[in-house]
Write a protein that holds these residues in place. Structure first.
Motif, PDB file in Angstrom:
ATOM      1  N   GLN A  42       0.806  -1.214   0.000  1.00 31.98           N
ATOM      2  CA  GLN A  42       0.000   0.000   0.000  1.00 31.98           C
ATOM      3  C   GLN A  42       0.848   1.276   0.000  1.00 31.98           C
ATOM      4  N   TYR A  43       2.115   1.178   0.368  1.00 32.57           N
ATOM      5  CA  TYR A  43       2.995   2.336   0.448  1.00 32.57           C
ATOM      6  C   TYR A  43       3.953   2.454  -0.745  1.00 32.57           C
ATOM      7  N   LEU A  44       4.023   1.421  -1.569  1.00 31.82           N
ATOM      8  CA  LEU A  44       5.107   1.329  -2.545  1.00 31.82           C
ATOM      9  C   LEU A  44       4.673   1.542  -3.986  1.00 31.82           C
ATOM     10  N   GLU A  45       5.589   2.163  -4.713  1.00 32.94           N
ATOM     11  CA  GLU A  45       5.508   2.241  -6.172  1.00 32.94           C
ATOM     12  C   GLU A  45       6.120   0.986  -6.782  1.00 32.94           C
ATOM     13  N   SER A  46       7.252   0.557  -6.185  1.00 31.23           N
ATOM     14  CA  SER A  46       7.956  -0.620  -6.701  1.00 31.23           C
ATOM     15  C   SER A  46       8.938  -1.135  -5.662  1.00 31.23           C
ATOM     16  N   PHE A  47       9.427  -2.353  -5.905  1.00 32.70           N
ATOM     17  CA  PHE A  47      10.544  -2.885  -5.129  1.00 32.70           C
ATOM     18  C   PHE A  47      11.283  -3.912  -5.965  1.00 32.70           C
ATOM     19  N   GLU A  48      12.559  -4.100  -5.643  1.00 27.13           N
ATOM     20  CA  GLU A  48      13.418  -5.045  -6.356  1.00 27.13           C
ATOM     21  C   GLU A  48      14.289  -5.770  -5.348  1.00 27.13           C
ATOM     22  N   VAL A  49      14.304  -7.099  -5.418  1.00 21.80           N
ATOM     23  CA  VAL A  49      15.066  -7.933  -4.486  1.00 21.80           C
ATOM     24  C   VAL A  49      16.261  -8.540  -5.212  1.00 21.80           C
ATOM     25  N   THR A  50      17.435  -8.469  -4.573  1.00 22.45           N
ATOM     26  CA  THR A  50      18.633  -9.141  -5.061  1.00 22.45           C
ATOM     27  C   THR A  50      19.127 -10.066  -3.955  1.00 22.45           C
ATOM     28  N   PHE A  51      19.138 -11.373  -4.225  1.00 19.82           N
ATOM     29  CA  PHE A  51      19.634 -12.348  -3.254  1.00 19.82           C
ATOM     30  C   PHE A  51      21.149 -12.450  -3.359  1.00 19.82           C
ATOM     31  N   LEU A  52      21.796 -12.728  -2.229  1.00 20.52           N
ATOM     32  CA  LEU A  52      23.253 -12.756  -2.146  1.00 20.52           C
ATOM     33  C   LEU A  52      23.730 -14.031  -1.467  1.00 20.52           C
ATOM     34  N   ASN A  53      24.727 -14.680  -2.038  1.00 15.14           N
ATOM     35  CA  ASN A  53      25.407 -15.803  -1.406  1.00 15.14           C
ATOM     36  C   ASN A  53      26.814 -15.362  -1.051  1.00 15.14           C
ATOM     37  N   GLU A  54      27.182 -15.536   0.194  1.00 12.46           N
ATOM     38  CA  GLU A  54      28.496 -15.108   0.667  1.00 12.46           C
ATOM     39  C   GLU A  54      29.612 -15.904   0.002  1.00 12.46           C
ATOM     40  N   ILE A  55      30.635 -15.169  -0.407  1.00 14.01           N
ATOM     41  CA  ILE A  55      31.841 -15.802  -0.943  1.00 14.01           C
ATOM     42  C   ILE A  55      32.955 -15.709   0.092  1.00 14.01           C
ATOM     43  N   ALA A  56      33.228 -14.493   0.567  1.00 11.65           N
ATOM     44  CA  ALA A  56      34.262 -14.283   1.575  1.00 11.65           C
ATOM     45  C   ALA A  56      34.047 -12.916   2.190  1.00 11.65           C
ATOM     46  N   GLY A  57      34.642 -12.695   3.346  1.00 15.48           N
ATOM     47  CA  GLY A  57      34.539 -11.371   3.929  1.00 15.48           C
ATOM     48  C   GLY A  57      34.814 -11.337   5.412  1.00 15.48           C
TER      49      GLY A  57
END
Length: 108
Positions: free
Chosen positions: A83-98
């Motif tokens: 109800q509050y949004l025009e749009s959204f985009e999800v990017t999933f992430l898999n950890e490599i190192a850090g």
């Protein structure tokens, strides 16, 4: 191994952005109290884009994320956010190192 995501939300207007932030804060209360596998969950404002929010989320693993998605406070957030949004985009992430909340090792 850590599992994460980045979500870019664009609110309809300033009032919607404010209401969205309040909804996110309510979800965060539940996350703090009931989700040990949620390592990082942050709502970011974007300079010079007042209607944009970026969520950064980091979980201990995929199962912790799936448990997060089953929680009543998150189900409410997911049901009410549109109800509050025009749009959204999800990017999933898999950890490599850090270095950070999930590990301080090379994951490769």
């Amino acid at each position: 191994m850590g599992f994460g995501l980045v979500v870019r939300f664009v609110a309809r207007d300033a009032a919607a952005a404010h209401a969205f932030d309040e909804l996110a804060d309510q979800a965060l209360d539940g996350i703090r109290a009931k989700e040990p596998g949620t390592l990082v969950y942050v709502n970011h404002a974007v300079p010079n884009e007042p209607h944009v929010r970026i969520f950064y989320e980091l979980y201990a693993d995929r199962e912790a994320f799936e448990e997060h998605e089953r929680q009543p406070h998150i189900r409410r957030f997911l049901a009410e956010r549109a109800q509050y949004l025009e749009s959204f985009e999800v990017t999933f992430l898999n950890e490599i190192a850090g270095k950070g909340a999930s590990t301080d090792r090379a994951a490769r």
